[in-house]
Design a protein around this motif. Sequence first.
Motif, PDB file in Angstrom:
ATOM      1  N   ILE A 229      -1.285  -4.038   7.645  1.00 22.96           N
ATOM      2  CA  ILE A 229      -0.595  -2.657   7.119  1.00 22.96           C
ATOM      3  C   ILE A 229       0.705  -2.580   8.147  1.00 22.96           C
TER       4      ILE A 229
ATOM      5  N   PHE B 170       0.840  -1.043   0.099  1.00 23.52           N
ATOM      6  CA  PHE B 170       0.028   0.103   0.000  1.00 23.52           C
ATOM      7  C   PHE B 170       0.605   1.381   0.018  1.00 23.52           C
TER       8      PHE B 170
ATOM      9  N   TYR C  40      -1.993   0.509  11.133  1.00 25.21           N
ATOM     10  CA  TYR C  40      -2.950   0.958  10.542  1.00 25.21           C
ATOM     11  C   TYR C  40      -3.519   2.209  11.389  1.00 25.21           C
TER      12      TYR C  40
ATOM     13  N   TRP D 277      -3.414  -0.901  -1.274  1.00 21.23           N
ATOM     14  CA  TRP D 277      -3.722  -1.646  -0.241  1.00 21.23           C
ATOM     15  C   TRP D 277      -4.413  -2.996  -0.597  1.00 21.23           C
TER      16      TRP D 277
END
Length: 492
Positions: free
Chosen positions: A462, A4, A238, A301
């Motif tokens: 993430i 991402f 995240y 992502w």
Amino acid sequence: MPAFFPTLRGATICLLAACAVLGGCERGSDKPVVVDLIGRQEELARPQPGNVSIVSRTFLGATAQGLLSFDARGEIVGGVAESWIVTDDGQSYIFRLKQLNWSDGKPVRADEVAKLLQARFKAAPDLLGGLQPQVRAMTDRVIEIRIDTAVPSFIQLLASQRLPLLKAAPFVGSGPYGATIRLQRAYLTPLPDGLDPESADASPERDRDRRTLEVARASLALVRFQRGQTDLVLGGRYQDLPLLGVAGIREASIRADPVSGLFGLLLSGNSPLLKDATIRAAINSAVDRGAIASAFNVSGWTIAERLLPAQLDLAGSPTAPVWSGQDIAQRRATARAAVAEWVSKNGDAPVLKIALPPESGSRLLYRRIASDLADIGLSLQFQLDTRGADLVLIDEVAPFDSAHWYIGRLACKSGPGCDPESLARLADARAAGDAASQARLMAQAEALVVGQDNFIPLGTPIRWSLVARRLTGFQPSPRGVHPLNQLLPLPN
């Protein structure tokens, strides 16, 4: 898998003036590398083997390397082991150890390594995906690890930073660094074997070979990086993404790791609502994964509707949910009808509670999920404590590329929708005598776990870092691991 990349829109706090006052935002190339770890200070003061936090993993990975390690590219390299072979049946791994000393000066011996590694396995069952490795010393410098079934990717697990070889407190490992902790900082100096062996003139006396570790909350770490007070920030997830735009971090400084794993919501607790299989499927189908990506302003992502990111060691493609292929309007209409039917039979639906970390990104995620569920007639309440929660976040990087880990992590015998048969199929797969039978039985176990509808996959985990331009050895890692001794290029 593409990583991402944050698109930094919104308010910006400009810190460039502060950088100018400090003489620029880049530290000198010959200075010690300063690393900020996003986390809690006590994790550095008392790092624990097996802990999943970036603080414990990074500190112990630097001072108490495992049997194997990952290099900057995420490739497997030797740690305490200098070489290894795998027997033809794929169930025996034999390692020859390097001639190393512990940081207290005593030699590393195979019997110690075997005991330490067996203890690490016992302490981290979630890491093993149900595998039960057994370790024994064969000679003073050779150990064997046997597993109960052939798993080609098992070698990746052995390089996990959650398997440090730590002989005793405080911090008696084999490097590559020795550590001194004072004033809430860890000062790392290379042990004699800690630098790349190709560097003939490597000397632990050079400043550029030293590392300083500090622990800070994400907002402070970003400010320190922007001011040029630190070279590297590790541990971005995240929940801290919104801070990147607020702090005005240059996109060129942000590095995302293309990791695989589990990022989603586990259904738990004893809510009568979640005991209904139709309701569990309704909640899963009502979540708009694309809208979550938009809420975080991230491009590239990978969102997820399936449990596994790829076929891995299944006999076929991962199982798709029954609603896969339908657009969000169709899914919501079906889910809305399921909730309405439940209410007509049972009365008002209870409020569901979701447990998330406290940072600002969690508020974004909560609002997005709450909106999705409100659209089908359900209410959601935010809380920090996982106790009593109906939905609990799982945010974990896979330690090895095998369905064993994914299925073993989610197969269950109690809780909403848990089907003990999934555990039985997983056990059958491990006992299978050949790869084809194992893949077939593993696929059956995976289908049963998906059919439970007690996990709502959202996307890939993430993981991001902030990297100064001087750290030309830093590379995005599919394992989310960044060796501190590979951040700078070797001298000519």
